[in-house]
Motif scaffolding. Structure first.
Motif, PDB file in Angstrom:
ATOM      1  N   ASP A  97       0.827  -1.206   0.000  1.00 22.16           N
ATOM      2  CA  ASP A  97       0.000   0.000   0.000  1.00 22.16           C
ATOM      3  C   ASP A  97       0.862   1.258   0.000  1.00 22.16           C
ATOM      4  OD1 ASP A  97      -2.349  -1.405  -0.064  1.00 22.16           O
ATOM      5  OD2 ASP A  97      -2.686  -1.312   2.106  1.00 22.16           O
ATOM      6  N   MET A 152       2.114   1.723  -3.432  1.00 21.98           N
ATOM      7  CA  MET A 152       1.032   2.265  -4.256  1.00 21.98           C
ATOM      8  C   MET A 152       0.931   3.775  -4.076  1.00 21.98           C
ATOM      9  SD  MET A 152      -3.036   1.318  -4.172  1.00 21.98           S
ATOM     10  CE  MET A 152      -3.265   1.600  -2.411  1.00 21.98           C
ATOM     11  N   ASP A 153       0.960   4.208  -2.833  1.00 22.10           N
ATOM     12  CA  ASP A 153       0.817   5.639  -2.552  1.00 22.10           C
ATOM     13  C   ASP A 153       1.999   6.432  -3.116  1.00 22.10           C
ATOM     14  OD1 ASP A 153      -0.710   7.757  -1.310  1.00 22.10           O
ATOM     15  OD2 ASP A 153       0.935   7.901   0.143  1.00 22.10           O
ATOM     16  N   HIS A 158       1.895   6.520  -7.120  1.00 20.30           N
ATOM     17  CA  HIS A 158       0.893   7.418  -7.672  1.00 20.30           C
ATOM     18  C   HIS A 158       1.189   8.879  -7.342  1.00 20.30           C
ATOM     19  CE1 HIS A 158      -2.937   8.713  -9.241  1.00 20.30           C
ATOM     20  NE2 HIS A 158      -3.297   9.205  -8.075  1.00 20.30           N
ATOM     21  N   SER A 159       1.722   9.106  -6.142  1.00 15.84           N
ATOM     22  CA  SER A 159       2.033  10.490  -5.774  1.00 15.84           C
ATOM     23  C   SER A 159       3.176  11.036  -6.607  1.00 15.84           C
ATOM     24  CB  SER A 159       2.415  10.590  -4.300  1.00 15.84           C
ATOM     25  OG  SER A 159       1.327  10.248  -3.500  1.00 15.84           O
ATOM     26  N   PHE A 189      -0.936   4.145 -11.638  1.00 21.31           N
ATOM     27  CA  PHE A 189      -1.762   3.561 -10.589  1.00 21.31           C
ATOM     28  C   PHE A 189      -1.208   2.180 -10.243  1.00 21.31           C
ATOM     29  CE2 PHE A 189      -4.215   6.553 -12.955  1.00 21.31           C
ATOM     30  CZ  PHE A 189      -4.989   7.205 -12.006  1.00 21.31           C
ATOM     31  N   PRO A 197      -3.312   9.595   2.139  1.00 23.17           N
ATOM     32  CA  PRO A 197      -3.874   8.238   2.153  1.00 23.17           C
ATOM     33  C   PRO A 197      -4.973   8.126   3.215  1.00 23.17           C
ATOM     34  CG  PRO A 197      -1.458   8.187   2.366  1.00 23.17           C
ATOM     35  CD  PRO A 197      -1.883   9.609   2.521  1.00 23.17           C
ATOM     36  N   MET A 230      -4.974   0.578   4.169  1.00 21.25           N
ATOM     37  CA  MET A 230      -5.135   1.757   3.331  1.00 21.25           C
ATOM     38  C   MET A 230      -6.353   1.545   2.420  1.00 21.25           C
ATOM     39  SD  MET A 230      -2.439   3.579   0.700  1.00 21.25           S
ATOM     40  CE  MET A 230      -1.063   3.680   1.844  1.00 21.25           C
ATOM     41  N   ALA A 283      -5.256   5.540  -1.643  1.00 21.22           N
ATOM     42  CA  ALA A 283      -3.984   6.256  -1.644  1.00 21.22           C
ATOM     43  C   ALA A 283      -4.270   7.753  -1.779  1.00 21.22           C
ATOM     44  CB  ALA A 283      -3.113   5.771  -2.803  1.00 21.22           C
ATOM     45  N   SER A 284      -3.242   8.565  -1.652  1.00 19.26           N
ATOM     46  CA  SER A 284      -3.451   9.994  -1.866  1.00 19.26           C
ATOM     47  C   SER A 284      -3.616  10.268  -3.352  1.00 19.26           C
ATOM     48  CB  SER A 284      -2.286  10.796  -1.286  1.00 19.26           C
ATOM     49  OG  SER A 284      -1.063  10.226  -1.632  1.00 19.26           O
ATOM     50  N   ASN A 285      -4.227  11.412  -3.634  1.00 21.37           N
ATOM     51  CA  ASN A 285      -4.426  11.844  -5.025  1.00 21.37           C
ATOM     52  C   ASN A 285      -5.298  10.907  -5.844  1.00 21.37           C
ATOM     53  OD1 ASN A 285      -1.717  13.677  -4.893  1.00 21.37           O
ATOM     54  ND2 ASN A 285      -3.234  14.302  -6.416  1.00 21.37           N
ATOM     55  N   MET A 286      -6.211  10.225  -5.164  1.00 19.02           N
ATOM     56  CA  MET A 286      -7.124   9.338  -5.879  1.00 19.02           C
ATOM     57  C   MET A 286      -8.514   9.966  -5.904  1.00 19.02           C
ATOM     58  SD  MET A 286      -5.397   6.670  -6.870  1.00 19.02           S
ATOM     59  CE  MET A 286      -6.612   5.393  -7.191  1.00 19.02           C
TER      60      MET A 286
END
Lengths: 636, 636
Positions: free
Chosen positions: A416, A419-420, A423-424, A430, B47, B142, B145-148
Motif C-alpha cells: 500500500d 502504491m501511494d 501514484h504520488s 496507478f 492516504p 489503506m 492512496a493519496s491523489n485518488m
C-alpha cells in the motif's frame, strides 16, 4: 414469505417493460428555466433561437476612417479624393459605424493633409472593412437544438445572441430511503450487531454522477406503517424513489407490500445475481425501486434500473456502458438461472487485458471499490473458462488501466505504501494489488496476469527463500527476482500475552484459539514447516483450519478477541498493538516477468524501492530490514 | 504602447516556465476536510486508512444455530450429538455471534428434538459459516492512496471502515475580472457600441468543468487604479486570477502594468494565434493570467494556461487533450511565427474523419460552439494542404462524431429544424451544418467531406434545377438527388417598402442599398441571372459586392437598416418581419453521395423529411411547397 412469490424475469425484458410501463403512466422529464450564465452542462429542453444579432451593430474591423463609400468613388492613384472633416470619422477596431457611413478605409491608406483632411487614392466599396451585423449570430437563428448539452462556448453564444434564460431539463430528484432495525448511521464506534448504513451515501453519489439530485432520508425501522409513511413522504418530494431493504435476509421485508399499498409493482424478482430481489414499482409517473440491502446487490440493481431511468429522463445520447475484450484469468462458474455480474480486476499485462475475478460476496463493498470492471455472464451461460476472451464492462478508463501496475501475490502492508508513493510521484500511474498468497502470485506471473508478485517461499531443504520455487515453476526462466525487504515473522498475541504463549508448541495448549493464513500463502507454508519441525499435528491446534487472507486480518481477529494467536509479520502486530514473539527473519521479494521489466510502471517501482522515502515509510511500519531494495537478486 | 514590448515565446516553453515559476513561488494545492458522505468525486489529499474493521463483529453467514465448535466434536451420522438449550442460539444471517460461540450450523442440518434441543450429525469446525471481522476491510488498511478520485463505492468503503471525514484537495477558486469601457453586462437590448460581456460566463463555465470554483467579478472600466484595485481584491478571495482585457484592440491596455504593480510578469506575448497578447503573471504563489478580450483568443489562452495550472493543482492523472487523425478538407495557410489554433468541423464521412476549417475570426464565439475540434499548426509550419492527414484535438467525443450527419452546402433555416427533429427523435444522432452555398456543397460532396448538401442551382438554359450541375460535376454518377422542398425566392425589403421596390430593375434606383449573397451560392447565381435577363450591370446596383453567407444574415442587414433590399427566401423575410416581393419558386434538393446513402443518419433524415412534423414545421416557417420530400428525384 414474500420470497415465495419472487419472479425470475430476464433482465432485458424487465428493463424494457419497466421503462414502457413508466412512460405509459406519464413518466417524462420536468423542465425549468435557468439563467444562461449558469447553464453550462445542462441539457436544453427546447430549441434556443437568438433574440438579437451578434454583433448587434456594424463595427469597424480595422483602425482607420469610416466614410460613405459613394463619396470615394472615382478615387485613384492619379486622381486622389480629399475628404473634408465632415466626410469621415476616425474609428478604432470595434467602434460602431454611424448610420451616415458605410465603409472603412484603413489608416495606412490615408494621407493627412495639412488642414487635417483625408486624402485617399482608391475607392472604398460599400461595407468594406466593416464587421456586419449578425456576422457571428443572426436573430432568429437556432443556436442550440433541443436535448443538447450546453457547453461553455454555447453559453457565450446565447448571451451574445441576447438570450438571458434557457429552458433546460430539470435535474430529477432521487430519494433514497434506508430501512432496517439493525441499521445505524455511519459511526466510528458501532456496537456489535449494528449495521452501518452507508448504502444511501453510495446510491446518492451514484445518481449524482448521472446528473440527478439526491435526498438521503433518515433510517426507517422495519415496520410497515413507518416504511409506508416514508415512501409517501419521499414521493411528495422526489421524482424517483429508492427503497433500500434492511441488510439481513431471513427477516421480514415489507418493501413489496408497501409499494403495492401506495402504487404498483411490475415485477418482484429479476434474473440477476446479485440483485435478484429487486422490486420494479411505481406510483403514477414516479418509479419506486426496491433495492436489496447488500451493498453490492444494491449497486448492481441501481446501475441496471436507475441509470436506465435517468437516461430516459435526459434522453441521453450516451447510454449504457463501455465494454472491452479481456482474457479471463480464472474459470468462473455461474448458475444458468441468472445473469451474473462478477467484479474483476483488470490488468494490461504484456499487451493483453487480463481480467481476474474478485470476491463475489455481495456484502463486500470494498471489492466494488477495487473492481476495474464487471464480467456480465448472461442467463443460460454456465460460465467461462480460464483463458477465454470475455467482454468486460469497464469501471475505469482504458488509459488508467494501461498505466496500472498490477500486483498479485503475497500480502504485505508495504504494498500500500508503494502504491501511494508510485501514484504520488507520477499521478498518471496507478497500482492495484490482490492478495492471493505467494503461490498465487507465482501462478499469476506464469499465467501472465500480473506485473509483479510479492513472494516469500521458504525452501524447507536449505532455508533459502524463493529460488527453488522459481526454478521449479519457471524452468525456462524469463523472470527477475527483485530484492525487497527482510521482515520479521512471529506469533501475534493478545496484548500482555495473557495465555503465556512463547513457542509454536504453546499453540497446542488448552484454550488457545489459533487463526491461520490460507493454504499457499508463504506464511502458511512457514507455519506448516515449523509445526512439522516440532512434531505438532495440525489438528492439535484449535482453529488451525480457520483461514484469513492477510496479515492484517489475522491481527484483526486477535485484536477483537475472536482468536488468541496467529502467525504474521511484525508490522501487522504493531498496527493492532499486539504482543509479538519473533520466530524468524524472512526474505520478501518481488517476482517480475521479463515482459513487464521495461514498462514505465516497473521502472518507477524500482525507483520507489530504492528511494529514501521508502526506507523511512517502512521504518514507521516497523519490523523490516532493508539492505538493497530494488536490486535484482537473480535473473532467471 | 505596451505592444512594442510583446515577446513571442514558444508555447511549450511558456507553459513549462510558467508552471516552474509558480511552483518556485510556492504554488501548491490547498486541502480541506469534508464529510465522507459528501466526498464523491473529490480527490484525496492524503492516504485514507480504515479506522475500524468491516464487518466490525463476527456475524452469522447463514440462517441456523450458533454453537461452540468444541461442543460438536465427535458428532457423526451414527453418533449424533444433542445440544441442550444453553449450548446453542438460533441466528439469522447477519446476526452477531456472541463471545461464547464460534461456529454456525446451517438450519437444514439441525434436527429438532421434542424438547427443542438440537440434534446434529456432523462436527462444526471453528468459525465455519461465520462472516469474520474485517472480511471486507481491516482497521489500519489503506482504503485509498493519496491523489485518488473518490468513487461512490469508495465512499461506502470509507464509511464501512469507520472513516467519517476525509482530507481532500480543495477546489481552487478562479476569479475572472472583465475590463473595458464599452463592456456591458449581458442584455437583450444593447445600445450600438455596447459590447456584451459574455467572456466571464464562458471562462467560469470552463474552469468549473475542470474542477474549480469560479467567481465572476463586476466589469471594471479601463482605468489603471480601478483595475489594480479589482486585481488586489480578487487576489484576496481567489487562488487564481484571470484578467480579461477589453475587446477592442487599438485601445490602451493596462493589464501588464497592473500585474507588474501588484506582482510579476513572466511573459507578455506568447507565440500563438489567436491569443498572442496573453500575460503570464503572478503574485507570490497565485497566478494572474492576462487574457485577450476576443472570446476565441481568450478561450485558447485559458485552455493552454488555466487548464495546465488546474492539472498541476490536482496532480491530475489525465492531462491535456485527446487527439485524432483526420483528413484536411481545405488547405490552411499559417504564419511561421506562431503556433496557430484553427477551429474545424469534423465529419465521419465514408469511413474517414474529415476536418473542415471554420471561420478564423477571433470575435466569432459561435464558431467555437460549432467547432468539433482544433487543428494545432505548430510554430514554423506554413500550414497544411487539402487532403493531408492532420492531428486534431477533439472537442466532442468520437462516438458523437461518428453519429453526426454532416451537411455542407446551401443555407436554409429548414436545416435547423431537421437538426432538431433528427436529434429529438434519436438522441444518439447529431447534425452539423455549414453554409457554403450550393456550389460549395457540390464540391464538398465531391471531396468526400459531407453526407448531404443542400443545393438549388438554376440551369439558365432550360430553367431546371440541379440536374445539369450534377451531371457536370459527377460525370460518373455516384450520387442521389433527394427532393426536399420548393421555396419562394424574392426580394426582401424594408417593412412597408418605403423605397417602392417592385422589380429587379428597381434595385438600380438612387438611394437603394442592396446586400447580396456570396458568389457560388444558388441565390447569387439566380440574382446574376435575373440581372443579365434584365440587362442590368452589377455595378449599377449599389452594394452588389456586399456579401452575406445566409438568407438570415441578408434579412438581418435589411431589418437593421444597413441595407434596403436583398434576394432571399420567404421564410427569412418572415422571420424578420420584412416586406417580400416574390420572384420565383425554386427547387431546393439534397445531394447525397452513395457512400452515405445506407448510413443510419441518412436513413433517419429521409424519415424526418417524410414526416408530418416536417410539413407542419415548414408551414410555420412559411414560403415552402412540399410535394414528395424524401423521394429520390434521380440516382446519378
Amino acid at each position: 414469505m414474500a420470497f415465495e412469490y419472487l419472479t425470475n424475469i430476464p433482465l432485458e425484458k424487465a428493463r424494457a417493460e419497466y421503462i414502457e410501463t413508466l412512460k405509459n403512466n406519464g413518466f417524462s422529464p420536468k423542465t425549468e428555466t435557468v439563467a444562461v450564465h449558469l447553464s453550462s452542462g445542462r441539457i436544453t429542453a427546447s430549441p434556443v433561437y437568438a433574440a438579437i444579432c451578434a454583433p448587434h451593430y456594424p463595427a469597424s474591423a480595422m483602425d482607420g476612417i469610416t466614410v460613405k463609400a459613394a463619396s470615394t468613388f472615382g478615387a485613384s492613384e492619379t486622381t486622389p479624393i480629399i475628404l473634408g472633416k465632415d466626410d469621415f470619422i476616425v474609428v478604432d477596431t470595434g467602434d460602431p459605424i454611424p448610420d451616415s457611413m458605410d465603409a472603412v478605409i484603413m489608416i495606412e491608406d490615408v494621407v493627412w493633409t495639412d488642414d487635417k483632411c483625408a486624402k485617399i487614392f482608391a475607392p472604398a466599396s460599400p461595407w468594406q472593412h466593416i464587421r456586419q451585423i449578425g456576422e457571428d449570430i443572426c436573430a432568429g437563428e437556432m443556436i442550440l437544438a433541443s436535448n443538447m448539452k450546453i457547453t461553455p462556448s454555447a453559453v457565450g453564444a446565447m448571451l451574445a445572441g441576447g438570450v438571458m434564460e434557457v429552458e433546460v431539463i430539470k435535474k430529477p430528484i432521487v430519494g433514497v430511503i434506508p430501512t432496517g432495525d439493525e441499521i445505524v448511521p455511519p459511526t466510528a464506534d458501532p456496537a456489535p450487531g449494528d449495521i452501518i448504513e452507508f448504502n444511501s451515501s453510495i446510491f446518492s453519489a451514484m445518481v449524482k454522477e448521472w446528473g440527478a439530485e439526491a435526498i438521503a432520508f433518515p433510517i426507517v425501522p422495519d415496520k410497515f406503517d413507518k416504511i409506508k409513511e416514508a415512501v409517501e413522504n419521499a414521493l411528495d418530494k422526489c421524482d424517483i424513489v429508492i427503497l433500500n431493504a434492511g441488510s439481513s435476509a431471513g427477516r421480514e421485508d415489507f418493501s413489496t407490500e408497501v409499494i403495492r399499498s401506495v402504487g404498483n409493482v411490475l415485477y418482484h424478482g429479476i434474473a440477476i445475481k446479485p440483485g435478484k430481489p429487486a422490486i420494479l414499482g411505481y406510483k403514477e409517473n414516479k418509479p419506486i425501486l426496491g433495492v436489496p440491502g447488500y451493498p453490492v446487490s444494491g449497486i448492481i440493481v441501481i446501475e441496471q434500473f436507475i441509470k436506465l431511468i435517468l437516461e430516459e429522463w435526459y434522453a441521453s445520447s450516451e447510454k449504457g456502458y463501455i465494454y472491452k475484450k479481456a482474457i479471463l484469468a480464472r474459470t468462473v462458474v455461474s448458475g444458468l438461472k441468472y445473469e451474473e455480474f462478477v467484479r474483476v480486476r483488470l490488468g494490461m499485462v504484456n499487451g493483453k487485458l487480463v481480467a481476474s475475478p474478485l470476491n463475489r460476496g455481495s456484502g463486500v463493498v470494498s471489492s466494488f471499490m477495487k473492481a476495474d470492471g464487471i464480467l456480465e455472464i448472461p442467463q443460460g451461460v454456465e460460465g467461462y473458462e480460464a483463458g477465454e476472451e470475455v467482454n468486460i464492462r469497464l469501471l475505469r478508463n482504458e488509459n488508467e488501466l494501461s498505466n496500472t501496475l498490477v500486483a498479485i501475490g503475497s500480502h504485505d502492508p508495504l504494498l500500500d505504501e508503494i502504491m501511494d508513493m508510485l501514484h504520488s510521484s507520477d499521478p498518471t500511474m496507478f497500482m492495484s494489488s490482490t492478495h492471493t498468497g505467494s503461490m498465487g502470485g507465482i501462478m499469476a506471473v506464469k499465467r501472465g496476469e500480473t506485473h509483479i508478485a510479492g513472494t516469500h517461499l521458504l525452501d524447507e531443504a536449505d532455508g533459502s527463500y524463493n529460488y527453488s520455487y522459481i526454478e521449479k515453476y519457471f524452468p525456462n526462466g524469463g523472470v527477475y527476482l527483485v530484492e525487497c525487504v527482510e521482515r520479521t515473522q512471529g506469533l501475534m498475541l493478545k496484548k500482555g500475552n495473557p495465555l503465556n504463549i512463547n513457542t509454536i508448541s504453546d499453540l497446542k495448549k488448552d484454550g488457545v484459539r489459533y487463526v491461520n493464513r490460507q493454504k499457499g500463502s508463504g506464511t502458511r507454508i512457514l507455519t506448516d514447516y515449523l509445526c512439522k519441525k516440532e512434531n505438532i499435528a495440525f489438528s492439535d491446534i484449535y482453529g488451525y483450519d480457520r483461514e484469513e487472507l492477510t496479515h492484517t486480518s489475522v491481527a484483526a481477529q486477535i485484536a477483537s478477541d475472536t482468536a488468541d494467536a496467529g502467525m504474521g509479520i511484525y508490522s501487522a502486530a504493531k498496527l493492532y498493538d499486539l504482543d509479538f514473539v519473533p520466530v524468524c527473519m524472512e526474505q520478501y521479494d518481488l517476482l517480475i516477468p521479463e515482459s513487464a521489466w521495461d514498462t514505465p510502471m516497473v521502472k518507477r517501482l524500482i525507483e520507489v524501492l530504492k528511494s529514501d522515502e521508502f526506507r523511512s515509510r517502512l521504518d514507521s511500519l516497523g519490523g523490516y530490514k532493508l539492505t538493497n531494495p530494488g536490486e535484482v537478486r537473480r535473473h532467471f
